[in-house]
Design an enzyme around this catalytic site. Structure first.
Site, mmCIF file in Angstrom:
data_model
loop_
_atom_site.group_PDB
_atom_site.id
_atom_site.type_symbol
_atom_site.label_atom_id
_atom_site.label_comp_id
_atom_site.label_asym_id
_atom_site.label_seq_id
_atom_site.Cartn_x
_atom_site.Cartn_y
_atom_site.Cartn_z
ATOM 1 N N ARG A 76 -2.781 -2.519 -18.000
ATOM 2 C CA ARG A 76 -4.015 -1.724 -17.976
ATOM 3 C C ARG A 76 -3.845 -0.627 -16.940
ATOM 4 N NH1 ARG A 76 -7.540 -4.651 -21.071
ATOM 5 N NH2 ARG A 76 -8.957 -2.888 -21.110
ATOM 6 N N GLU A 112 -0.461 4.831 -0.585
ATOM 7 C CA GLU A 112 -1.237 6.060 -0.815
ATOM 8 C C GLU A 112 -0.360 7.299 -0.700
ATOM 9 O OE1 GLU A 112 -4.730 6.357 1.593
ATOM 10 O OE2 GLU A 112 -5.637 4.592 0.674
ATOM 11 N N TYR A 151 0.839 -1.203 0.000
ATOM 12 C CA TYR A 151 0.000 0.000 0.000
ATOM 13 C C TYR A 151 0.871 1.249 0.000
ATOM 14 C CZ TYR A 151 -5.003 0.064 -0.077
ATOM 15 O OH TYR A 151 -6.299 0.059 -0.515
ATOM 16 N N ASP A 187 -6.734 13.494 -25.337
ATOM 17 C CA ASP A 187 -6.869 12.109 -24.878
ATOM 18 C C ASP A 187 -6.362 11.229 -26.015
ATOM 19 O OD1 ASP A 187 -7.617 9.549 -24.259
ATOM 20 O OD2 ASP A 187 -9.667 10.058 -23.649
ATOM 21 N N LYS A 199 -3.165 0.262 -24.649
ATOM 22 C CA LYS A 199 -3.564 0.161 -26.060
ATOM 23 C C LYS A 199 -2.291 0.143 -26.919
ATOM 24 C CE LYS A 199 -8.026 1.966 -24.755
ATOM 25 N NZ LYS A 199 -9.000 3.073 -24.767
ATOM 26 N N THR A 245 -4.343 6.048 -21.897
ATOM 27 C CA THR A 245 -4.324 4.720 -21.305
ATOM 28 C C THR A 245 -2.958 4.120 -21.626
ATOM 29 O OG1 THR A 245 -5.289 3.850 -23.326
ATOM 30 C CG2 THR A 245 -6.809 4.288 -21.514
HETATM 31 C C1 LIG Z 1 -9.995 3.519 -23.980
HETATM 32 C C2 LIG Z 1 -10.235 4.956 -23.858
HETATM 33 C C3 LIG Z 1 -10.562 5.551 -22.632
HETATM 34 C C4 LIG Z 1 -10.922 4.767 -21.389
HETATM 35 O O1 LIG Z 1 -9.997 3.920 -20.912
HETATM 36 P P1 LIG Z 1 -10.415 2.749 -19.896
HETATM 37 O O2 LIG Z 1 -9.098 2.256 -19.447
HETATM 38 O O3 LIG Z 1 -11.213 1.766 -20.682
HETATM 39 O O4 LIG Z 1 -11.203 3.359 -18.800
HETATM 40 C C5 LIG Z 1 -10.684 6.922 -22.573
HETATM 41 N N1 LIG Z 1 -10.504 7.663 -23.667
HETATM 42 C C6 LIG Z 1 -10.219 7.126 -24.878
HETATM 43 C C7 LIG Z 1 -10.034 8.010 -26.064
HETATM 44 C C8 LIG Z 1 -10.093 5.757 -25.012
HETATM 45 O O5 LIG Z 1 -9.847 5.232 -26.208
#
Ligand SMILES: *Cc1c(COP(=O)(O)O)cnc(C)c1O
Length: 438
Positions: A226, A47, A45, A191, A220, A217
């Protein structure tokens, strides 16, 4: 008794090995990232932040988080990084909470135009419930409609504009977003979840010179665990020198508790991997594979939104063949050993639940080592599945929760031709490891 969960995991691994994964947000991780994820780091932990923890015993965790943060800073050339978000959705939440008060206005691309739920989708998401949201859309060429975006921004004076997509086959023009954000005094958030790997490798323009905050993220195209990371650019810090601290505070205590330290270490390993020449080669191959797959599909008569792709993903538009065919084709592809997801097309004529498109992408198959000639083979199978679906198709899908899909599924499960394709696909896919640098 052996816990059946382990057998299920083995079954899932077999499924992944024997199928072709075309979901553009999925990827396989390296054995190194994988080993870090199941390490002892899971039990600690921590935090707080490095050297500012609420728990003792974090001397080594601090060094791990510092490494992750510093590697990401260097990779993207940004001055401030937070690697603690549990995933992309809470990371977007933290950014909004750092930059806005509840009730202030957020602008993002509509879900039906390729934006993410967390970009202000009304009613069903926190982003639409706690903030006033204004959604922009696409022009007649299926590209982001910057005229509309500018008009809406002038009218609604948003506090935050999000530039980011989850189902959009074109390059994002961050400079154009900047112009509009500057005109109305909005924060600009990129994003880049889907395209991070391409940005790192120079296969997509970087948002860093243009935006204030970047969210990505990490699972991807970045090919890590993740999770998610938030970066503040120099531009963002110039506007508010406390912006990094505000982001940190929005994560904890604002939104989260203890960070997932195994994930943090996984991000550090993935960031090192992404700095290698081999990763740049990987990202280039994603693009080559995407272009090849796009061309091959179109040569077989399938229509793509935007007639191709400028990144890693494509939207097959089946509305000309038959509106609402996406859900059925996606199901039939799965039966045939190729999994993707149904998706709306611009100006979707049916519904999000029975949409007219299929979203596919090449990051995962490229990680497995597939090359251009393999994309041509995949296009052949997809075209065969579309044709079979068309001929086996039940009457028009009228409404959500239509009974027709259920009937279609029962039929597809038993279809000999789809099963024959699956045999071929399995034999083909088994030849490729889940992860390879080659
Ligand atoms: C995948 C994605 C998210 C969300 O990610 P999670 O890990 O699934 O919560 C947010 N914004 C965009 C553009 C994404 O492609």
């Amino acid at each position: 008794m052996v816990d059946p969960i382990f057998d299920l995991i083995t079954q899932e691994e077999t499924r992944q090995r024997e199928m072709i994964g075309l979901i553009p947000s999925e990827n396989h991780i390296s054995p190194e990232v994988s080993s870090v994820l199941s390490s002892c780091l899971n039990s600690k932990y921590s935090e707080g932040y490095s050297r500012r923890r609420y728990y003792e015993g974090n001397q080594i965790i601090d060094q791990i988080e510092d490494l992750a943060v510093n590697r990401v800073k260097k990779l993207f050339d940004v001055p401030y990084v937070n690697v603690q978000p549990y995933s992309g959705s809470p990371a977007n939440g933290a950014i909004y909470f750092a930059l806005m008060q509840p009730g202030e206005t957020l602008m993002g691309l509509a879900l039906s135009s390729g934006g993410h739920l967390t970009h202000g989708h009304p009613n069903v998401t926190f982003s639409g419930r706690y903030f006033k949201t204004v959604q922009y859309g696409l022009d007649s060429q299926a590209r982001i409609d910057f005229d509309q975006l500018a008009r809406l921004a002038r009218e609604h004076k948003p506090k935050v504009i999000v530039a980011g997509t989850t189902a959009y086959p074109f390059v994002l023009d961050f400079a154009k977003f900047r112009q509009i954000a500057d005109e109305v005094g909005a924060w600009l958030v990129a994003d880049i979840s889907h395209i991070t790997g391409l940005v790192v490798a120079g296969e997509h323009p970087s948002p860093v010179p243009h935006v204030d905050v970047i969210m990505s993220t990490t699972h991807k195209t970045f090919r890590g665990p993740r999770g998610a990371m938030i970066m503040v650019t120099q531009r963002g810090l110039d506007r508010d020198k406390d912006l990094g601290k505000k982001i940190d505070a929005a994560i904890i205590p604002g939104l989260q508790g203890g960070p997932h330290n195994a994930t943090t270490a996984g991000i550090a390993v993935a960031a090192e991997e992404a700095s290698r020449p081999a990763f740049i080669k990987y990202a280039k191959q994603i693009r080559t594979n995407a272009d090849t797959l796009a061309e091959a599909l179109q040569a077989k008569g399938l229509m793509l939104v935007g007639s191709g792709t400028e990144n890693h993903l494509m939207l097959i538009d089946l509305s000309a063949i038959s509106p609402g065919l996406g859900a059925q084709v996606a199901y039939a592809m799965d039966v045939a050993g190729i999994y993707a997801n149904r998706n709306t097309v611009p100006n979707e004529p049916v519904s999000p639940f029975y949409p007219s498109g299929i979203r596919i992408g090449t990051p995962l198959v490229t990680t497995r080592g597939m090359k251009a000639k393999d994309m041509k083979q995949i296009a052949t199978w997809i075209q065969q599945v579309v044709e079979l679906t068309q001929s086996a198709r039940l009457p028009e899908v009228q409404a959500e929760r239509s009974p027709f899909l259920k009937e279609f599924r029962a039929k597809a499960d038993k279809d000999k031709k789809l099963r024959a394709i699956r045999q071929e696909v399995s034999a083909f896919a088994r030849e490729f490891p889940l992860f390879t640098w080659k």
